[in-house]
Design an enzyme around this catalytic site. Sequence first.
Site, PDB file in Angstrom:
ATOM      1  N   TYR A 149       0.841  -1.209   0.000  1.00 30.04           N
ATOM      2  CA  TYR A 149       0.000   0.000   0.000  1.00 30.04           C
ATOM      3  C   TYR A 149       0.866   1.245   0.000  1.00 30.04           C
ATOM      4  CZ  TYR A 149       0.794   0.852   5.028  1.00 30.04           C
ATOM      5  OH  TYR A 149       1.351   1.129   6.253  1.00 30.04           O
ATOM      6  N   CYS A 150       0.250   2.359  -0.408  1.00 31.34           N
ATOM      7  CA  CYS A 150       0.906   3.661  -0.436  1.00 31.34           C
ATOM      8  C   CYS A 150      -0.186   4.728  -0.334  1.00 31.34           C
ATOM      9  CB  CYS A 150       1.760   3.819  -1.691  1.00 31.34           C
ATOM     10  SG  CYS A 150       0.849   3.591  -3.232  1.00 31.34           S
ATOM     11  N   THR A 151       0.131   5.970  -0.647  1.00 29.38           N
ATOM     12  CA  THR A 151      -0.819   7.059  -0.443  1.00 29.38           C
ATOM     13  C   THR A 151      -2.033   6.966  -1.353  1.00 29.38           C
ATOM     14  OG1 THR A 151       1.041   8.483   0.174  1.00 29.38           O
ATOM     15  CG2 THR A 151      -1.067   9.561  -0.302  1.00 29.38           C
ATOM     16  N   GLN A 195       2.075   9.555  -4.331  1.00 27.56           N
ATOM     17  CA  GLN A 195       0.932   8.678  -4.216  1.00 27.56           C
ATOM     18  C   GLN A 195       1.386   7.276  -3.874  1.00 27.56           C
ATOM     19  OE1 GLN A 195      -2.306   8.961  -7.038  1.00 27.56           O
ATOM     20  NE2 GLN A 195      -1.414  10.737  -7.961  1.00 27.56           N
TER      21      GLN A 195
END
Length: 354
Positions: free
Chosen positions: A199-201, A354
Amino acid sequence: MPVLHNRVSNDELRALMLAETEPRVTLSFYKYFRIVEPQAFRDGLYKTMRALRVFGRVYIAGEGINAQVSVPKNRFAAFKSALYAADASLDGLRLNIALDDDGKSFWVLRMKVRERIVADGISDPTFDPSNVGRYLTAEQVNAMADDPRTLFVDMRNHYEYEVGHFDHAIEIPSDTFREQLPMAVEMLDKDKDKNIVMYCTGGIRCEKASAYMLHHGFEHVYHVEGGIIEYARRAREQGLPLKFTGKNFVFDERLGERITPDVIAHCHQCGQPCDTHVNCLNQGCHLLFIQCPACAEKYRGCCSDICRDELALPLDEQRARRAGRENGMKIFNKSRQRLSLTRPGDRPEESGGQ
């Protein structure tokens, strides 16, 4: 010939933005797709966005587009239609609307052509970025979070992880995304039989990371659809418990949006609970760090006694002290117990934010 770049100073543009009365929407989006002529695509999109009074940061490359922008509310429908019409691959593209937003996130439109929309350092010609892991909805994320056979892997930088992350998520302790990719493979090599959730932004880094993990033999690879932003939005809409704790760091003037009330970070100066990122007011330093209100008053918005004292000097003397000094934008990186230097004027790793 229409103007294809900004000709007004940053200070003037910021003042104009702050004087606006029309509400704005802050959003981000990305798409991996083939752009044959990135410069021509950039110029056409720049003219369209400029006409709609869109502000923000947009990166375009042969592999796609990555953007964080603010749009006047009364022009949002027109913006959406124009974006979807710019290329068939963008039709119906998901737009991640900011969760905690006053619309004052950007005041200028910067659109650049780059080699990659995410600096990944990948040179392997057999790597296929389109072969990505499986998307997870908010409900599926929560189910995975409760599964002991699942590992959540944070593909963001330390200063992002520090203020908020999924419960029990693994931090990849690196300064850049290009360093994180091989490090993640090495750290997780013994866990190839487990479910790996990246996951990330907003999704752009973890999507490419999922493809990289598959490329290196991992089989059960997933990534959070739309990243933290979309997960939190959908979880709230559906009344689901939030498995992400704290604040989500964002790459605009806000420097963060609140996901849960929990404060899991600490002031870098006094150690009190705090998750407010600031930049040192001494422009010869401009360190990104966490500072509580008491320390902000004590140090007058600076990161140290040295910077506070220097900021109090006449401008000519400040400039004389900075002359010849290597003082690019710095990031306090607790994971490495040092300051990470980047180029002067850069924001924290602009790999897309992101």
